[in-house]
Design an enzyme around this catalytic site. Structure first.
Site: not given
Ligand code: GUN
Length: 294
Positions: A52, A96, A119
């Site tokens: 990311k 995350q 998110d």
């Molecule tokens: N863990 C697995 N997928 C995601 C996501 O799209 N965002 C976040 N913050 N954590 C995750």
């Protein structure tokens, strides 16, 4: 059968985002800034967050990674979230998941300012999404919609079966696919671990979205001829023939399912790459105040 090529689409979308960020820079505007909070280094979270951050760099956005040890207290973490909320230079924030067991993920999600929740996990964004109001939509479902749209796949009146009811993918996907919009207007069935005779339901799907996290669970006998198959799974399975010792597998047994489909996503190179693009798109929206104003 045609591949829904996440690699191709994500390159296209990243180029579009990069062009927009360049425009902002040239006009002397504020560069969009994404912040990620990562607790510990367990599982694949570290890799996901790194990609990311790298994507931000590729499109010219600013990014900040805030790391905590796994024994961070919930209070310390919530304080960090509030500091990002209060910092006008920081446009988007993701924490995350998963978090260690002693931290309540709901409390963390609810502490993020909905206007920075790129998110789309805050209840306000989920509620607004469900009502069809402007909202941040969680990245994977948004990426799947983008894929359907860019390949001009017809969805109105189709039966969409979603396998898996996770808060991050299955649940929002089911809501989005029934909306009176494109992509959408499907008749949706949301299936899960307690669903009876899942294969029979899957066989009635015109659009099958597999998001249950079980490698190669969806087999050819569960898929209708000509269906569109979207595979959200990404699991490591042991494969001694590979140098790394593992192979990446989706939730769909690709080799036997693909010939029956009209469109299918590969794994890797499918949905996963779209997810990161959606996060970048949401960060751009946040910087512009497109959902909540500035
Ligand atoms: N863990 C697995 N997928 C995601 C996501 O799209 N965002 C976040 N913050 N954590 C995750």
């Amino acid at each position: 059968m045609q591949l829904l090529d996440g690699k191709f689409l994500s390159a296209q979308i990243k180029a579009e985002i990069k062009a927009e960020v360049t425009q902002i820079r040239e006009a002397g505007g504020k560069i969009p800034h994404l912040v990620a909070i990562l607790v510990g280094t367990a599982g694949r979270s570290e890799t996901y967050v790194a990609s990311k951050m790298k994507s931000c760099e590729e499109v010219g956005m600013h990014s900040t990674l805030i790391r905590f040890e796994p024994d961070v207290t919930e209070t310390e973490l919530l304080d960090a979230v509030r500091r990002v909320n209060d910092n006008p230079d920081m446009d988007g924030l993701i924490v995350q998941l998963p978090l260690p067991d002693h931290i309540d993920p709901n409390r963390v999600m609810e502490t993020i300012d909905p206007a920075k929740d790129v998110d789309g996990f805050h209840p306000v964004n989920i509620g607004r999404m469900a009502k069809g109001l402007p909202a941040y939509v969680s990245a994977t479902p948004q990426g799947i919609l983008e894929m359907l749209q860019r390949y001009d796949i017809k969805t109105a009146g189709k039966h969409c079966v979603v396998v898996g009811r996770s808060q991050i993918v299955g649940l929002p996907m089911s809501i989005l696919m029934q909306r009176n919009a494109y992509p959408g207007n499907c008749t949706v069935t949301l299936t899960h671990s307690r669903t009876q005779d899942l294969p029979a339901i899957c066989r009635t799907a015109d659009i099958l979205i597999a998001a249950l996290g079980k490698p190669e669970f969806i087999t050819a006998d569960m898929v209708k001829e000509g269906a569109v198959v979207i595979d959200v799974g990404l699991e490591r399975v042991v494969d001694t023939s590979k140098k790394s010792g593992f192979a990446l597998k989706g939730d769909v047994k690709f080799d036997e399912v693909a010939p029956k489909t009209s469109f299918i996503t590969p794994v890797p190179g499918g949905v996963g790459l779209m997810t990161i693009c959606s996060l970048m798109q949401n960060t751009l929206k946040a910087a512009r105040g497109e959902v909540y104003g500035k």
